[in-house]
Design an enzyme around this catalytic site. Structure first.
Site, mmCIF file in Angstrom:
data_model
loop_
_atom_site.group_PDB
_atom_site.id
_atom_site.type_symbol
_atom_site.label_atom_id
_atom_site.label_comp_id
_atom_site.label_asym_id
_atom_site.label_seq_id
_atom_site.Cartn_x
_atom_site.Cartn_y
_atom_site.Cartn_z
ATOM 1 N N TYR A 199 62.341 48.644 58.716
ATOM 2 C CA TYR A 199 61.786 49.858 58.103
ATOM 3 C C TYR A 199 61.121 50.747 59.141
ATOM 4 C CZ TYR A 199 58.663 52.706 55.184
ATOM 5 O OH TYR A 199 57.980 53.750 54.601
ATOM 6 N N ASP A 237 73.317 56.039 43.747
ATOM 7 C CA ASP A 237 72.736 55.275 44.859
ATOM 8 C C ASP A 237 72.881 56.090 46.134
ATOM 9 O OD1 ASP A 237 72.080 53.463 46.861
ATOM 10 O OD2 ASP A 237 73.221 51.806 45.980
ATOM 11 N N GLY A 279 65.363 60.347 45.283
ATOM 12 C CA GLY A 279 64.368 59.470 44.657
ATOM 13 C C GLY A 279 63.311 60.241 43.896
ATOM 14 N N GLY A 280 63.739 61.308 43.227
ATOM 15 C CA GLY A 280 62.780 62.210 42.584
ATOM 16 C C GLY A 280 62.314 61.814 41.204
ATOM 17 N N GLY A 281 62.613 60.589 40.769
ATOM 18 C CA GLY A 281 62.241 60.182 39.421
ATOM 19 C C GLY A 281 61.144 59.150 39.336
ATOM 20 N N SER A 282 60.621 58.706 40.478
ATOM 21 C CA SER A 282 59.568 57.689 40.443
ATOM 22 C C SER A 282 58.678 57.828 41.669
ATOM 23 C CB SER A 282 60.175 56.280 40.397
ATOM 24 O OG SER A 282 60.945 56.031 41.562
ATOM 25 N N ASN A 309 63.162 61.948 50.427
ATOM 26 C CA ASN A 309 61.982 61.159 50.071
ATOM 27 C C ASN A 309 62.284 59.679 49.857
ATOM 28 O OD1 ASN A 309 59.405 60.425 48.396
ATOM 29 N ND2 ASN A 309 61.103 60.225 46.938
#
Length: 256
Positions: free
Chosen positions: A159, A67, A18-21, A94
């Site tokens: 969660y 994904d 998830g390193g783009g947002s 992350n």
């Protein structure tokens, strides 16, 4: 901008889920500015972000679209980054999704999806990098947990269950792979004001109530988390493993 330079992170092969947002994008930028070689996976196209990082830092991160709940795709992304940058010796798990939900409305499908995003992917990313770290003589894994389960928050039990599991898994992996000089730690951020949080839940009233619970009276920003992750990734913390560190302005201290 970072307040510290971790010299040993230069040229390290780093993989971020998830390193783009959100916090993930801040992590990608932070590690690039430390001189690391960064690869990341994300569902949404991050080409524009990579273009900006290349322009601003002088180094382009390697983006693999996919994904994380698709385990073969996730593990292939790690192999792709390893082939391009060298064996991954820093893994940052992350990516997560804290979608709110009510216990009586949760379906089996939703439960499985939540665990796949928030826990299962963490395990299989670790599984993919550990052999590379063993061959390299060591490495560092940082798993993102959350203070939400420590505080006993309601409104998203799947969660919080996953985040409790992340902390437990972190301790077990630290025990199993410590002899290989692989350190496994968790970080538990407080309420970090990303764009998503501001859009969905960060009302004026909620922010004021949360700030009242913090010992430190400043709202948290992604950079507050980035430097803690870099510390755990660096040999500066070489004798720290199996730990879960809360970076939350002191909310857990107040709640304990």
């Amino acid at each position: 901008m970072s307040n510290a330079t971790f010299h040993d992170l230069k040229d390290k092969s780093v993989f971020i889920t998830g390193g783009g947002s959100g916090i993930g994008a801040a992590l990608t930028e932070g590690f690039l500015r430390q001189g690391a070689k960064v690869g990341f996976i994300g569902k949404s196209d991050a080409t524009e972000f990579c273009d900006r990082m290349e322009k601003e830092t002088g180094t382009r991160p390697l983006f693999v679209q996919g994904d994380i709940t698709d385990t073969p795709v996730l593990q292939q992304a790690i192999r792709t980054v390893s082939e391009a940058h060298g064996p991954v010796t820093v893994l940052i798990n992350n990516a997560a999704n804290d979608q709110r939900h009510q216990t009586l409305e949760v379906t089996e499908e939703f439960w499985d999806w939540s665990q796949a995003v928030n826990l299962r992917a963490y395990f299989f990313a670790c599984q993919a990098v550990i052999p590379e770290m063993q061959k390299a003589g060591g490495g560092s894994i940082v798993n993102f947990s959350s203070t939400s389960y420590m505080m006993g928050n309601g409104g998203y039990p799947a969660y919080t269950a996953a985040n409790g599991g992340i902390t437990a898994m972190t301790r077990s992996l630290a025990r199993d792979f410590g002899p290989d000089r692989i350190r496994v730690n968790a970080i538990a951020p407080g309420w970090v004001l990303t764009e998503r949080q501001l859009e969905k839940w960060a009302t004026k009233e909620a922010l004021a109530a949360h700030l009242d619970r913090q010992c430190l009276k400043d709202h948290m920003e992604p950079q507050d988390v980035v430097e803690a992750v870099q510390f755990l990734s660096s040999d500066t913390s070489r004798m720290m493993t199996g730990q879960c560190i809360a970076v939350d302005g002191g909310v857990v201290t107040v709640a304990a």
